[in-house]
Design a protein around this motif. Sequence first.
Motif: not given
Length: 95
Positions: A17-36, A63-68, A74-77
Amino acid sequence: MNSIEHLVYMANQIGRNLEALGHDHAVAATADHIASFWDPRMKRLIFERLEVGDPTLSDIARAAVTCLRDRGAPAPQSRATEFAAVDQPGGSDAG
């Protein structure tokens, strides 16, 4: 679908659902969502899937789970994961 398969499915859906943001932003936003929004048990189980090299995790979800796991949340996205101060409008009570 068992609970672990369902968690992988959810992580993949969030990333998709977030991949349209581009890979790096989608990874950060996915990590943020899971964390939150995921409880600690859910996070522990998805980290375990990462450890065993689950091939069904998408690139973004992996990548998001690895980041977490490696760096923490990450900071709120998005506004959905930001909490406003008590005297500021527009806060979210989610998470």
